[in-house]
Design an enzyme around this catalytic site. Structure first.
Site, PDB file in Angstrom:
ATOM      1  N   GLY A 178      18.720  57.201 -33.232  1.00  0.00           N
ATOM      2  CA  GLY A 178      18.924  57.517 -31.820  1.00  0.00           C
ATOM      3  C   GLY A 178      18.648  58.987 -31.626  1.00  0.00           C
ATOM      4  N   CYS A 197      19.068  57.093 -39.912  1.00  0.00           N
ATOM      5  CA  CYS A 197      18.923  58.331 -39.144  1.00  0.00           C
ATOM      6  C   CYS A 197      20.215  58.642 -38.379  1.00  0.00           C
ATOM      7  CB  CYS A 197      17.688  58.246 -38.250  1.00  0.00           C
ATOM      8  SG  CYS A 197      17.168  59.837 -37.611  1.00  0.00           S
ATOM      9  N   TYR A 198      20.203  58.572 -37.048  1.00  0.00           N
ATOM     10  CA  TYR A 198      21.448  58.815 -36.307  1.00  0.00           C
ATOM     11  C   TYR A 198      22.546  57.866 -36.777  1.00  0.00           C
ATOM     12  CZ  TYR A 198      24.814  58.936 -32.466  1.00  0.00           C
ATOM     13  OH  TYR A 198      25.965  59.040 -31.733  1.00  0.00           O
ATOM     14  N   HIS A 215      13.287  56.773 -41.861  1.00  0.00           N
ATOM     15  CA  HIS A 215      13.097  55.492 -41.166  1.00  0.00           C
ATOM     16  C   HIS A 215      12.399  54.479 -42.072  1.00  0.00           C
ATOM     17  CE1 HIS A 215      14.453  56.620 -37.149  1.00  0.00           C
ATOM     18  NE2 HIS A 215      14.027  57.829 -37.477  1.00  0.00           N
ATOM     19  N   GLU A 219      12.001  51.414 -41.490  1.00  0.00           N
ATOM     20  CA  GLU A 219      11.409  50.314 -40.726  1.00  0.00           C
ATOM     21  C   GLU A 219       9.950  50.548 -40.349  1.00  0.00           C
ATOM     22  OE1 GLU A 219      13.617  52.495 -39.790  1.00  0.00           O
ATOM     23  OE2 GLU A 219      13.648  52.914 -37.646  1.00  0.00           O
ATOM     24  N   SER A 263      -3.050  31.988 -18.369  1.00  0.00           N
ATOM     25  CA  SER A 263      -4.353  32.652 -18.384  1.00  0.00           C
ATOM     26  C   SER A 263      -5.259  32.052 -19.443  1.00  0.00           C
ATOM     27  CB  SER A 263      -4.164  34.139 -18.679  1.00  0.00           C
ATOM     28  OG  SER A 263      -3.733  34.301 -20.024  1.00  0.00           O
ATOM     29  N   GLY A 264      -4.644  31.263 -20.344  1.00  0.00           N
ATOM     30  CA  GLY A 264      -5.443  30.770 -21.468  1.00  0.00           C
ATOM     31  C   GLY A 264      -5.404  31.737 -22.631  1.00  0.00           C
ATOM     32  N   VAL A 275      -3.263  34.092 -25.536  1.00  0.00           N
ATOM     33  CA  VAL A 275      -2.291  33.661 -26.547  1.00  0.00           C
ATOM     34  C   VAL A 275      -0.869  33.614 -25.955  1.00  0.00           C
ATOM     35  CG1 VAL A 275      -1.357  34.150 -28.836  1.00  0.00           C
ATOM     36  CG2 VAL A 275      -3.704  34.810 -28.296  1.00  0.00           C
ATOM     37  N   ASP A 276      -0.469  34.695 -25.295  1.00  0.00           N
ATOM     38  CA  ASP A 276       0.931  34.805 -24.890  1.00  0.00           C
ATOM     39  C   ASP A 276       1.337  33.742 -23.863  1.00  0.00           C
ATOM     40  OD1 ASP A 276       0.647  36.995 -26.484  1.00  0.00           O
ATOM     41  OD2 ASP A 276       0.671  38.458 -24.851  1.00  0.00           O
ATOM     42  N   LYS A 304       3.018  40.537 -31.581  1.00  0.00           N
ATOM     43  CA  LYS A 304       1.859  39.647 -31.396  1.00  0.00           C
ATOM     44  C   LYS A 304       1.664  38.666 -32.558  1.00  0.00           C
ATOM     45  CE  LYS A 304      -1.661  38.886 -28.615  1.00  0.00           C
ATOM     46  NZ  LYS A 304      -1.576  38.964 -27.149  1.00  0.00           N
TER      47      LYS A 304
END
Ligand code: XMP
Length: 509
Positions: free
Chosen positions: A56, A83-84, A170, A172, A224-225, A227-228, A367
């Protein structure tokens, strides 16, 4: 889900909370993000196998800095502070946090104590991403240092008996190359995870959540066709079959056979699929228009009109579904779901349509996770692995005025190019053809021709902010060019675009 294994990610305002949650998910453990202010009872109810405190931007001494209930340290649950999160743990348990004499930013060589459970099977020196101006200057009782850097004497700490750990860096992010291993060590070696979580569990959870949210109400989705929106539709139709209507506004600027594929996939699903062929409307609006931005604006506005006209025909819908994914949430800067996503494809859905809520089951996913989910839901490879495609479609790949004839030429040439790239297994992140507005003299048999020059484009990129042209082998280029010139009427010359971004953009318009 027949197993109850959760890691709680406690959010102290860091920008990487979703990335941490994702790292845990990809290790096959369910993760749940909670604000640091979450009541302790809520955490007890979840009964996680471990808790990760995020980073943070604040200093723990700032009165306004985020804090959590200190009883969290009495639950007997392993905690990793990042971290924080590390500084907060130290501060809350009686240690000291001070301003760094020398702040650390960037990839820093870090010396690790390999006896620490977090750093098992790592080298003694590893690179880690640091970004801090405070540091833990005195450890609370029971803790011992587990890493240091040149300027940070306590870059990690541990209290193995209590299973409390902290890292100043970090783990991650990709810039900490062994970071995933560190998180894995925490989740598996410290928390004792079994790792049974997978995409089926995600589907099951979302199905329950969607059912709970919408009850027997109806949901509208603009498909829309891409992926999402496709994965979103498939997931919702699994949860509440036949309560979803998907309106696919076909502007007529899709690639060869794309609309047919979309029809084939969605007409089989338990949802109300409406394919609106609006190509005439769009072409009429675009008649005589050559300016790229003007084209985009007209297409965006017309999309809204068509969508609205169609939605009206199908009665009242209480919910709007959107395939918002996590990177969209970051991009729009929105933290909660009140905002309607400015649709990538269309530049904004109708503002005057009222819904009682949004259904966004992909909001926490990245994604590649959406693609995995799509596969699990049975969507075809061609759809889930679809390369990015701009909302205005081929209209911005026909340079100058857009006509049906030009679109057909482009569609045929583009299909050949894509086929050659795919069959020859050329690795490119986006590849397409552009119909230039230039005509050029050629010769076919004994005849002089005067047809369009076509440009081929293929780019390699990780984020589309910058891109390099793809070094497509000459043999592939040659074959594609020769096939296009021979098989596509209207093209007499084929060029390959070797400009990077910058200075060019990926698209020509
Ligand atoms: P540029 O041309 O800006 O493209 O380098 C970067 C990426 O964005 C896509 N793109 C669009 N996507 N609507 C979209 O949804 C648009 O108007 C649009 N213009 C560009 C492009 O295909 C590439 O992947």
């Amino acid at each position: 889900m027949d197993h109850n294994e959760t890691v709680v990610v406690l959010d102290f305002g860091g920008q990487y909370k979703e990335l941490i949650a994702r790292r845990v998910r990809e290790m096959h453990v369910h993760s749940q993000i909670l604000p640091c202010t979450a009541p302790i009872e809520k955490i007890e109810e979840i009964n996680p196998i471990g808790i990760i405190f995020t980073g943070g931007p604040n200093s723990v001494y700032d009165p306004a800095s985020p804090k959590c209930d200190k009883r969290i340290f009495e639950l007997g649950i392993p905690i990793l502070g990042i971290c924080y999160g590390m500084q907060f743990m130290a501060y809350a348990l009686g240690g000291e946090v001070s301003s760094c004499p020398v702040s650390e930013y960037g990839q820093i060589e870090t010396n690790l104590e390999n006896s620490c459970a977090l750093f098992r099977n790592l080298d003694q020196k590893e690179i880690a991403l640091m970004s801090h101006t405070d540091y833990v200057s005195r450890l609370p009782e029971g803790f011992q240092p587990a890493a240091h850097t040149e300027n940070c004497p306590i870059a990690a700490f541990e209290y193995p008996e209590k299973k409390f750990y902290g890292v100043q860096f970090h783990p991650e992010v990709q810039h900490t190359p062994k970071g995933k291993k560190i998180i894995k060590n925490f989740v598996y070696n410290v928390c004792g995870a079994e790792g049974l979580y997978n995409m089926d569990d995600y589907i099951e959870q979302q199905v329950k959540a969607i059912r709970k949210q919408v009850g027997d109400k109806k949901i509208l989705l603009g498909l829309s066709g891409g992926v999402d929106s496709s994965v979103c539709a498939a997931l919702i139709s699994k949860a509440v079959p036949n309560q979803l209507i998907c309106i696919y506004v076909d502007h007529g600027f899709m690639r060869k056979n794309e609309s047919e594929e979309i029809d084939a996939v969605f007409s089989k699903m338990d949802l109300n699929f409406v394919h609106v062929d609006a190509s005439e409307r769009f072409l009429t609006k675009l008649a005589g228009v050559t300016d790229p931005e003007q084209k985009r604006k007209i297409i965006g506005a017309e999309f809204v009109n068509v969508f609205q006209d169609e939605a009206k025909k199908y009665g009242d819908y209480e919910f709007l579904a959107q395939g918002t994914i996590y990177p969209d949430v970051i991009e729009s800067g929105a933290n909660n779901s009140a905002n309607i996503k400015s649709h990538h494809n269309v530049g904004g859905l109708p503002k005057n349509m009222s819904f009682i809520g949004l259904v966004e089951p992909l909001r926490n996913l990245f994604k590649d996770e959406v693609r995995q989910l799509g596969k699990k839901l049975g969507l075809p490879e061609s759809l889930v692995n679809r390369q990015p495609f701009p909302g205005p479609g081929l209209a911005i790949r026909v340079i100058g005025e857009v006509t049906r004839e030009k679109l057909d030429i482009l569609r045929n040439a583009d299909a050949i190019w894509r086929q050659e790239i795919e069959e020859n297994k050329v690795k490119a992140d986006q590849y397409f053809a552009v119909l230039t507005n230039v005509r050029s003299v050629g010769v076919m048999g004994d005849f002089r021709t005067y047809d369009y020059a076509l440009a081929l484009r293929a780019v390699t990129t990780s984020d589309f902010m910058t891109a390099e042209y793809t070094k497509v082998p000459h043999s592939v280029l040659e074959k594609a060019a020769s096939r296009i010139a021979n098989e596509v009427d209207g093209v007499s010359r084929v060029c390959y675009d070797i400009t990077g971004k910058p200075p060019a953009t990926v698209e020509w318009e």
